[in-house]
Scaffold this motif. Sequence first.
Motif, mmCIF file in Angstrom:
data_model
loop_
_atom_site.group_PDB
_atom_site.id
_atom_site.type_symbol
_atom_site.label_atom_id
_atom_site.label_comp_id
_atom_site.label_asym_id
_atom_site.label_seq_id
_atom_site.Cartn_x
_atom_site.Cartn_y
_atom_site.Cartn_z
ATOM 1 N N ALA A 246 50.460 37.935 39.521
ATOM 2 C CA ALA A 246 49.529 38.322 38.457
ATOM 3 C C ALA A 246 48.928 37.075 37.806
ATOM 4 O O ALA A 246 47.712 36.990 37.595
ATOM 5 C CB ALA A 246 50.253 39.172 37.412
ATOM 6 N N GLU A 247 49.797 36.103 37.514
ATOM 7 C CA GLU A 247 49.315 34.868 36.857
ATOM 8 C C GLU A 247 48.333 34.134 37.755
ATOM 9 O O GLU A 247 47.290 33.660 37.306
ATOM 10 C CB GLU A 247 50.501 33.955 36.522
ATOM 11 N N ARG A 248 48.659 34.083 39.029
ATOM 12 C CA ARG A 248 47.802 33.358 39.974
ATOM 13 C C ARG A 248 46.402 33.974 40.030
ATOM 14 O O ARG A 248 45.422 33.292 40.220
ATOM 15 C CB ARG A 248 48.475 33.406 41.353
ATOM 16 N N HIS A 249 46.329 35.296 39.837
ATOM 17 C CA HIS A 249 45.037 35.981 39.950
ATOM 18 C C HIS A 249 44.471 36.413 38.598
ATOM 19 O O HIS A 249 43.548 37.218 38.531
ATOM 20 C CB HIS A 249 45.173 37.180 40.901
ATOM 21 N N GLY A 250 45.051 35.887 37.520
ATOM 22 C CA GLY A 250 44.477 36.112 36.201
ATOM 23 C C GLY A 250 44.637 37.527 35.668
ATOM 24 O O GLY A 250 43.854 37.953 34.814
ATOM 25 N N ALA A 251 45.640 38.269 36.153
ATOM 26 C CA ALA A 251 45.876 39.619 35.608
ATOM 27 C C ALA A 251 46.869 39.511 34.449
ATOM 28 O O ALA A 251 47.883 38.817 34.562
ATOM 29 C CB ALA A 251 46.431 40.536 36.694
ATOM 30 N N SER A 252 46.580 40.190 33.349
ATOM 31 C CA SER A 252 47.454 40.124 32.184
ATOM 32 C C SER A 252 48.394 41.338 32.194
ATOM 33 O O SER A 252 47.957 42.466 31.972
ATOM 34 C CB SER A 252 46.584 40.124 30.921
#
Length: 292
Positions: A246-252
């Motif tokens: 999630a962090e790698r793809h900018g999902a919160s």
Amino acid sequence: MRIAFLGAGGTMGLPMARNLARAGFEVRGWNRSPDKAEPLADDGGEVVETAADAVAGADVVVTMLSDVEAVAEAVADARLDRAADGAVWIQMSTVGLDGIEQLATLADEHGIAFVDAPVLGTKDPAERGALVILGSGPGEVRDRLGPIFDAVGQKTLWVGEAGAASRLKVVINAWIVAVVEGAAETVALAEAVGVDPNLFLEAIEGGPLDLPYLRMKAGMMIDRDFQPSFRLALAAKDARLAVEAAERHGASLPALAAIRRRLEEGAERHGDEDMAATYLTSAGAKAGQPGS
Ligand code: NAP
């Protein structure tokens, strides 16, 4: 076809290797703790001392180990260059997005075809040869691997090039850890307010809120039975891999991050018990009173 199986003594690895041997493949199994792989011999497989012994001359190398570090370590010792010409490495452990890229690079360096194929299902489906295989990798090897996947699984879902299956797997795992932590906190809440958690299960039975997996894990929590099908330490690892994706793809995803912390906290004391033991973190002293 000769198969080298690395991790042939794990919760998943042992039944998978045994099913391959039963299906008639020539299986050489290696496990860090060799005694755990011994039952493979009952099905005609051979348990060998080193990963390199397993891989020498193999047409297919399967890795089913706890995490990317374990896979990289085993593969470093395995001498992949000594596998048969045209050999394929099927990587079935859950290693996340960064992990699968690291292992694909290793495969490239050793000149071996690489298939990313994590699985869905736990100990019991592994024993019944009823896993769901999420396959991704080069199209030209897929037909060749069909009989292998049929021996360990009920269904193979090909989803694209290597890496695609691991992306799907982190998505599925986000759901699994959410269900288990949700079950844990629901059972703990029921017990805290003096509601029999079986009443909760009875109330939702057969309706849209019911779920076999919830029923299975909540049952383990209610019975305080944490015999491992899937160790809490590995569930914490899977939650971490989902958060990292999630962090790698900018999902919160704040709820997933909280679940990760909760599972890691539980794993400090109950890492070798089933992930249902995350319930113990929420239940506190109540956990000592089954049926309360
Ligand atoms: P497990 O029972 O804990 O077995 C882990 C295996 O990895 C064992 O063979 C262990 O060897 C080996 N290992 C660990 N660290 C090692 C190292 N540093 N070097 C060499 N070998 C090492 O785990 P599992 O439940 O079978 O899970 C295996 C993989 O499948 C994990 O990636 C997990 O996330 C995934 N998975 C599990 C399930 C499930 O329900 N259990 C379902 C789907 C996917 P020892 O025997 O010597 O410890």
